[in-house]
Design an enzyme around this catalytic site. Structure first.
Site, PDB file in Angstrom:
ATOM      1  N   GLY A   1      -5.916   5.731 -10.814  1.00  0.00           N
ATOM      2  CA  GLY A   1      -7.214   7.908 -11.732  1.00  0.00           C
ATOM      3  C   GLY A   1      -8.153   7.325 -12.553  1.00  0.00           C
ATOM      4  O   GLY A   1      -8.689   6.031 -12.536  1.00  0.00           O
TER       5      GLY A   1
ATOM      6  N   ARG B   1     -10.989   4.778 -17.744  1.00  0.00           N
ATOM      7  CA  ARG B   1     -11.810   4.629 -18.231  1.00  0.00           C
ATOM      8  C   ARG B   1     -12.491   5.944 -18.440  1.00  0.00           C
ATOM      9  O   ARG B   1     -13.825   5.591 -18.964  1.00  0.00           O
ATOM     10  CB  ARG B   1     -12.725   3.810 -18.473  1.00  0.00           C
ATOM     11  CG  ARG B   1     -13.746   3.280 -17.642  1.00  0.00           C
ATOM     12  CD  ARG B   1     -14.350   2.110 -17.172  1.00  0.00           C
ATOM     13  NE  ARG B   1     -15.107   1.458 -15.433  1.00  0.00           N
ATOM     14  CZ  ARG B   1     -16.465   0.686 -15.650  1.00  0.00           C
ATOM     15  NH1 ARG B   1     -16.983   0.509 -17.006  1.00  0.00           N
ATOM     16  NH2 ARG B   1     -16.767   1.221 -14.625  1.00  0.00           N
TER      17      ARG B   1
ATOM     18  N   LYS C   1     -17.687   8.396 -19.745  1.00  0.00           N
ATOM     19  CA  LYS C   1     -17.662   6.462 -19.194  1.00  0.00           C
ATOM     20  C   LYS C   1     -17.889   5.809 -20.373  1.00  0.00           C
ATOM     21  O   LYS C   1     -18.946   5.826 -20.431  1.00  0.00           O
ATOM     22  CB  LYS C   1     -18.946   6.895 -18.534  1.00  0.00           C
ATOM     23  CG  LYS C   1     -18.690   5.877 -16.843  1.00  0.00           C
ATOM     24  CD  LYS C   1     -17.913   6.086 -16.345  1.00  0.00           C
ATOM     25  CE  LYS C   1     -17.593   4.753 -15.229  1.00  0.00           C
ATOM     26  NZ  LYS C   1     -19.323   5.283 -13.558  1.00  0.00           N
TER      27      LYS C   1
ATOM     28  N   GLY D   1     -11.033  -0.767 -20.733  1.00  0.00           N
ATOM     29  CA  GLY D   1     -11.409   1.321 -20.749  1.00  0.00           C
ATOM     30  C   GLY D   1     -12.633   0.953 -21.106  1.00  0.00           C
ATOM     31  O   GLY D   1     -13.125   2.609 -21.154  1.00  0.00           O
TER      32      GLY D   1
ATOM     33  N   ARG E   1     -21.089  11.812 -18.381  1.00  0.00           N
ATOM     34  CA  ARG E   1     -21.512  12.654 -16.903  1.00  0.00           C
ATOM     35  C   ARG E   1     -21.440  13.832 -16.926  1.00  0.00           C
ATOM     36  O   ARG E   1     -20.244  14.228 -17.824  1.00  0.00           O
ATOM     37  CB  ARG E   1     -21.037  11.716 -15.911  1.00  0.00           C
ATOM     38  CG  ARG E   1     -20.019  11.095 -15.911  1.00  0.00           C
ATOM     39  CD  ARG E   1     -19.697  10.293 -14.746  1.00  0.00           C
ATOM     40  NE  ARG E   1     -17.875  10.137 -14.653  1.00  0.00           N
ATOM     41  CZ  ARG E   1     -17.397   9.095 -13.989  1.00  0.00           C
ATOM     42  NH1 ARG E   1     -18.154   8.426 -12.833  1.00  0.00           N
ATOM     43  NH2 ARG E   1     -16.569   9.430 -13.219  1.00  0.00           N
TER      44      ARG E   1
ATOM     45  N   ASP F   1     -11.943   7.618  -3.507  1.00  0.00           N
ATOM     46  CA  ASP F   1     -11.605   8.313  -4.982  1.00  0.00           C
ATOM     47  C   ASP F   1     -13.046   8.398  -5.497  1.00  0.00           C
ATOM     48  O   ASP F   1     -13.180   8.559  -6.661  1.00  0.00           O
ATOM     49  CB  ASP F   1     -10.959   7.161  -5.564  1.00  0.00           C
ATOM     50  CG  ASP F   1     -11.464   5.948  -6.058  1.00  0.00           C
ATOM     51  OD1 ASP F   1     -11.638   6.022  -3.954  1.00  0.00           O
ATOM     52  OD2 ASP F   1     -11.950   4.509  -6.621  1.00  0.00           O
ATOM     53  N   ASN F   2     -13.869   8.342  -4.356  1.00  0.00           N
ATOM     54  CA  ASN F   2     -15.505   8.211  -4.906  1.00  0.00           C
ATOM     55  C   ASN F   2     -16.154   9.017  -5.032  1.00  0.00           C
ATOM     56  O   ASN F   2     -17.574   9.608  -4.295  1.00  0.00           O
ATOM     57  CB  ASN F   2     -15.929   7.068  -4.933  1.00  0.00           C
ATOM     58  CG  ASN F   2     -15.478   5.934  -6.020  1.00  0.00           C
ATOM     59  OD1 ASN F   2     -14.754   5.583  -6.616  1.00  0.00           O
ATOM     60  ND2 ASN F   2     -15.921   4.825  -5.571  1.00  0.00           N
TER      61      ASN F   2
END
Length: 588
Positions: free
Chosen positions: A136, A139, A158, A171, A236, A323-324
């Site tokens: 998941g 960080r 981020k 993290g 972001r 996951d990206n």
């Protein structure tokens, strides 16, 4: 749910208190929190998360934060005053301290879990618990969701410290990688490629962490030294940060009956996704099954267009795992990305990425992610055979839609987008295949070649500005010149056909040139431009970052001669094969 947004306002947001009034936490208010989580967000140790859509977690502030940059373009779009980026309460919040935010902002953030699929295969062994329940946002911590000028945005730090998904890491993000991502997101937006956006960037004046990186000038494939780097937090922003991997996680729990609410949680995350990302095209009154099928069709359109745009501008994501892959259909997660200098279909900036995520293989990688996406939706359609068949049809049609998007993209880059007959399309495809061979064998700079071609030169001399091996006295070079001249003549013949393609509204060569320059950028964010910026930034000099912001947010414009001399040129020979310039490990 939450897709009825307030009317757009034109008032300037000058303070954090102004921004606080726009807070609207749809994810936290409509989805399930992990029942094992702490209420106060003090949840920073790695652990398994078995259920729930998110974990409440507080970011860990960086020490002694200093302003580095903010996106003036994005601030303007949001209606933010530029002065806010350096105000004390804004700096405090977006460098990780949300303990003093004004109401109705919340003093706790959130992180989400997801599954991991690499090129269509789900993995759980990299999870420290060997269950897949530890993947998941390790960080990345969201700290605000709100409706600003009629649009919903989520703001995510981020490098905001450890979460339950950190898998033992610290993290943190370092200044180097934060600068790369900060610049890249706004550059991609300026290139008209769908992407998450950059809001702000702050660095700690005192806090450092050690990271593996490359020694000066090394040809090593992997980092060969450990360096101490300043930590940073970039913010972001996106309509949501829901990924294909998140849907996979809830689908896996449903298929394996991991808990009683598994199917409910899968349906809730999918409906929430539709509300966040597809409310303009998916009617609220439809049944869940109808919504799911329409979602699949719309995501297919967005994903294929996204990847075609990546290739249009020479961008390689490098690590296009599920996951990206944002289900909103935009670029997400700028880790081991790169823009290709020399055209190479197998270009891969990340040493750990492999050919399956190489530049021209990105359409296939996208298809693998789309397959996993469709698989995640199937449990919701299990009792509706007709909708399952429709989903199968949408999935099986991905390659055809992707192929069409690629054809359209190449035609636009070559100025041949008005050639609609089958025979002309066939000629265009042949022409591109010949061009691809020539570009590899010469070789050429991908960006400079297409930009010079956009001026529609009479002969190949102008194109040679993009050639890396340009020895006029060499016999082999002379032979290549002849082949280029033949190709150029074929292309210009087709271009003249394009001028005459629409008798009612014929296009001139000048108009075609202008159109080509709108799809073929002049400036791209090459790694050898970014490295000096973050090297100078380590000494507290942020001037080059701001210069790159100015240049790279106008990538199609004809800029000053000084800018052209500095940023519109071939990659110097001494930079080839250098670690951190031609290739990199997963940048953190």
């Amino acid at each position: 749910m939450t897709n009825r947004l307030p009317q757009k306002t034109s008032s300037t947001i000058s303070t954090l208190s102004d921004l606080a009034k726009l807070a609207n936490y749809s994810l936290m208010d409509t989805l399930n929190s992990d029942p094992d989580a702490t209420e106060n967000g003090a949840d920073h140790a790695p652990r398994q998360v078995f259920t729930g859509h998110y974990v409440p977690v507080n970011p860990t502030p960086i020490k002694d934060p200093e302003y580095v940059a903010h996106s003036k373009t994005f601030f303007s779009e949001l209606g933010f005053a530029d002065s806010m980026a350096e105000s004390s309460d804004f700096v405090r919040m977006f460098s990780g301290d949300i303990s003093q935010v004004p109401e109705p902002m919340r003093k706790v953030g959130w992180a989400s879990g997801y599954a991991l699929s690499i090129y269509g295969t789900e993995y759980i062994q990299q999870c420290p618990f060997q269950t897949g329940n530890g993947y998941g946002d390790g960080r990345a911590i969201s700290v605000l969701e709100g409706v600003i000028n009629g649009r919903r945005w989520e703001m995510q730090l981020k490098g905001g410290g450890r979460t339950p998904y950190c898998r033992g890491a610290d993290g943190r993000a370092v200044l180097r990688s934060s600068i790369r991502e900060f610049l890249a997101q706004e550059h991609m937006h300026a290139l008209s490629v769908p992407t998450s956006r950059s809001l702000s960037l702050y660095v700690s004046k005192t806090e450092k962490v050690k990271r593996p990186w490359y020694s000066q000038g090394t040809r090593s494939e992997n980092p060969d030294m450990l360096i101490s780097e300043a930590v940073a937090i970039s913010t972001r922003v996106a309509p949501s940060f829901i990924r294909v991997g998140q849907l996979e996680l809830f689908a896996r729990r449903t298929r394996q009956n991991e808990h009683l609410n598994a199917m409910v949680e899968l349906e809730k995350i999918v409906l929430h996704l539709i509300d966040r990302e597809y409310a303009d095209v998916v009617d609220r009154q439809l049944t869940t099954s109808e919504k799911v099928v329409l979602l699949a069709r719309e995501f297919r359109s967005r994903l294929t267009l996204l990847v075609a745009n990546w290739i249009r501008v020479g961008f390689c994501q490098g690590n296009f795992n599920s996951d990206n892959c944002a289900v909103g259909g935009f670029t997400l997660d700028y880790g081991p990305f790169g823009f290709c200098d020399v055209f190479n279909p197998y270009y891969q900036p990340w040493t750990g990425g492999g050919g399956h995520f190489a530049f021209m293989n990105q359409p296939n990688a996208a298809q693998r992610n789309f397959d996993m996406f469709c698989s995640a939706l199937r449990p919701l359609l299990a009792s509706h055979q007709d909708y399952l068949l429709e989903l199968d049809e949408i999935q099986s049609g991905f390659s055809k839609v992707m192929h069409t998007q690629m054809e359209t993209m190449w035609a636009a880059k070559l100025g041949l987008s008005t050639l609609n007959t089958a025979s002309h399309k066939a000629l265009c495809n042949v022409l591109f295949r010949e061009l691809e061979t020539l570009m590899m064998q010469t070789p050429v700079d991908y960006t400079i070649f297409f930009r010079e071609l956009s001026s529609i030169p009479d002969e190949i001399g102008q194109l040679k500005k993009s050639f890396y091996n340009n020895s006029p006295d060499d016999t082999e070079s002379k032979e290549m010149d002849k082949r280029w001249a033949v190709w150029l003549e074929k292309w210009k013949t087709l271009l003249n056909s394009a001028c005459d393609a629409n008798a009612r509204s014929p296009r001139t060569i000048e108009e075609i040139s202008r159109q080509m320059k709108l799809v073929n950028p002049k400036y791209i964010l090459r790694e050898w431009f970014v490295m000096p910026a973050y090297q100078q930034a380590t000494a507290g000099d942020y001037a080059l970052i701001r210069e790159l912001q100015d240049v790279m947010t106008q990538p199609y414009a004809e800029q000053s001669k000084d800018v052209e001399d500095k940023y519109y040129r071939l990659k110097p020979p001494e930079f080839f094969e250098v670690g951190g310039l031609s290739h990199l490990s997963c940048s953190s």
